[in-house]
Design an enzyme around this catalytic site. Structure first.
Site, PDB file in Angstrom:
ATOM      1  NE  ARG A 231     -62.655  58.759 103.071  1.00 21.56           N
ATOM      2  CZ  ARG A 231     -62.839  58.847 101.772  1.00 21.56           C
ATOM      3  NH1 ARG A 231     -62.575  57.795 100.996  1.00 21.56           N
ATOM      4  NH2 ARG A 231     -63.297  59.947 101.221  1.00 21.56           N
ATOM      5  CD  GLU A 260     -55.546  56.180 100.908  1.00 19.83           C
ATOM      6  OE1 GLU A 260     -55.804  57.205 100.229  1.00 19.83           O
ATOM      7  OE2 GLU A 260     -56.314  55.216 100.980  1.00 19.83           O
ATOM      8  CG  HIS A 278     -58.055  56.333  97.377  1.00 20.69           C
ATOM      9  ND1 HIS A 278     -57.967  56.938  98.609  1.00 20.69           N
ATOM     10  CD2 HIS A 278     -59.366  56.407  97.033  1.00 20.69           C
ATOM     11  CE1 HIS A 278     -59.161  57.365  98.992  1.00 20.69           C
ATOM     12  NE2 HIS A 278     -60.016  57.059  98.055  1.00 20.69           N
TER      13      HIS A 278
END
Length: 529
Positions: A231, A260, A278
């Site tokens: 994270r 993000e 990601h």
């Protein structure tokens, strides 16, 4: 037929599984929050990935929603406290993409060690800078693992295969589990000082936010390389840039960012930085796995009552659910009885199981007791939000398991304690299915807890039952069932008697006052189950 909405793109296998289990499913993706709010009230379940934001406002509109399934690990996009308060179960799929994410972390470690992205760009640009890209070996290097859960343990296994030494920081890692994983358990400062590579595999919580802060980065071994596929908020990105610029950190590989999609980040353009958008769970196998798992979990719950990988309610498998169901019905009735008799005066609660009940998963039984108890405060209580309501009221809850078998082959006992009194009730299952009260306040009494009832404590003297029957008959109250227990003052004479009467309709306060006025009556209470 239960109905589920899939609001984010996922493998078509999810919809196939829902339909094969008899669950109606709609696949409607790419909606705005207002569009989603307009239709969410039609669904019992919601299957999402990371795009859909399950906010408090969306939950308010989800009038029929019972369960949310996140195809993936992180639930940052779900307001879990709000879902819990509304009684909505939140599940994730923590194992479907574990291998994929762990492999991505290992790939990032290799990319940092051998400067692969920069070497690729240089070579494809027509340069041949062989002497510029001097890497490091992984063999004999120390990998610092922050977070030793499911993904972290896979990374540790792969790293040990590369002949790396692994040290791990995780407050929940036991010494026995560390030995089993083949890692050395250390505190965070020791890890920072010793690690050549650091990889993070922990959820983002108040305790882990900014765990690699400016101060923490200053404690690292000079030239450390850092990987984050967990994270973004775990690392202070501004401090990381400073550490990269100064050479304190030799390289960093990030798959996740504080904000993000990360289209503008202070780290971008920094030398010795590897970035991916990601991609930790982005393999064909992982996408199929999490879609299958979320569909199976939601179907198990909606069709059979099974609860798997839930974040806000005790889990129980679809196989356990049928066996636990009668016990949970019994537990809820016992909790309701205690709540109606004692009201808001309860400060602590003990739930004991013995005999056959002691062989079961006790968490759902305790949650059912709390659901019955908390129904005295709210008519929207269920197993999900009851523990939260209990915690809000400061209720101390204790679970006790007895391996012994007493007079009953299975027993659930609930003891509620308040400032001035203690109330104890116990129940069993008749025929392994029918919930039955078998004891109240130390008095043996066997009765169903169903419909409208009257609870009476009186002096055990001749003629009372006749007077009670006359009073209720004159008021037009029909007695369905009459159950009596008594506490013996000595071997021959009764002390107090306890009566549980089932009646055909609710009894109004005036009639209860008449009963209370009868000679020898100590307590009268109308109950409803």
């Amino acid at each position: 037929m239960p109905k589920v909405l899939i609001s984010d793109s996922m493998s078509p296998k999810a919809a196939e599984i829902f339909r094969s289990r008899g669950v109606e499913v709609d696949e409607i993706t790419g909606q705005t929050p207002d569009e989603l709010k307009a239709i969410i009230g039609n669904y019992d379940g919601l299957a999402i990935r990371s795009s859909t934001k399950v906010t408090k406002e969306l939950l308010a509109a989800a009038t029929n929603l019972k369960v949310i399934g996140r195809a993936g690990i992180g639930v940052d996009n779900i307001d879990v406290p709000a879902a819990s308060a509304k009684g909505v179960i939140v599940m994730n799929t923590p194992f479907g993409n574990s291998i994929t994410t762990a492999e991505h972390a290992i790939a990032m470690i290799f990319a940092l060690a051998r400067q692969l992205p920069e070497a690729d760009a240089s070579t494809q640009a027509g340069k041949w800078e062989k002497n510029r890209f001097m890497g490091v070996e992984l063999t004999a290097k120390t990998l610092g693992l922050i977070g030793a859960g499911n993904i972290g343990s896979i990374v540790a296994d792969r790293a040990r295969g590369l002949r790396m030494k692994v040290v791990a920081y995780d407050p929940f890692l036991t010494a026995e589990r560390a030995i089993e994983m083949g890692v050395e358990k250390v505190d965070l400062d020791t890890l920072l000082a010793r690690a050549d590579f650091i990889t993070l595999h922990t959820p983002l919580t108040d305790a882990t936010r900014g765990i690699l802060s400016r101060d923490a980065l200053a404690k690292t071994k000079k030239g450390v390389r850092i990987v984050n596929c967990a994270r973004g908020g775990l690392i202070d990105e501004v401090a990381l840039k400073e550490a990269l610029d100064s050479g304190q950190v030799a390289g960093a590989a990030l798959d996740v960012f504080a904000q993000e999609p990360a289209k503008d980040n202070p780290l971008f353009g920094t030398p010795n930085l590897v970035c991916t958008p990601h991609l930790g769970a982005s393999t064909d196998e992982a996408q199929v796995n999490v879609a299958i798992q979320v569909a199976e979990q939601l179907s198990d719950f909606l069709c059979d009552g099974g609860i798997t990988n839930a974040l806000n309610v005790p889990s129980m498998s679809a196989e356990e659910a049928p066996r636990l169901k009668p016990y949970m019905a019994l537990a809820e009735k016992l909790g309701s009885l205690v709540g109606q008799l004692e009201g808001s005066d309860i400060t602590s609660l003990s739930v004991e199981v013995e005999g056959a009940a002691a062989e079961l998963n006790q968490k759902p039984i305790t949650a059912a007791v709390l659901a019955g108890l908390m129904r005295s405060y709210s008519d929207t209580v269920n197993m999900v939000n009851a523990p939260y309501l209990a915690k809000e009221r400061g209720l101390d809850v204790r679970e006790v398991r007895h391996e012994r078998e007493g007079d009953y082959h299975t027993l659930v006992r609930v003891t509620a304690t308040g400032p001035e009194r203690r109330r104890e009730v116990a129940g069993s299952l008749f025929g392994d299915a029918a919930p039955r009260l078998v004891e109240i306040a130390g008095t043996r009494i066997e009765t169903d807890l169903d419909g409208d009832m009257i609870y009476i404590v009186n002096e055990d003297t001749p003629g009372f039952i006749g007077r009670l029957g006359m009073t209720l008959g004159a008021a037009g109250v029909n007695i369905g069932n009459f159950h009596l227990g008594r506490r013996l003052a000595d071997k021959n004479r009764g002390g107090d008697a306890v009566l549980m009467l089932s009646v055909d309709a609710p009894v109004d306060g005036a009639v209860l006052d008449q009963v209370c006025a009868l000679e020898g009556v100590k307590k009268v209470k109308a109950l409803r189950f």
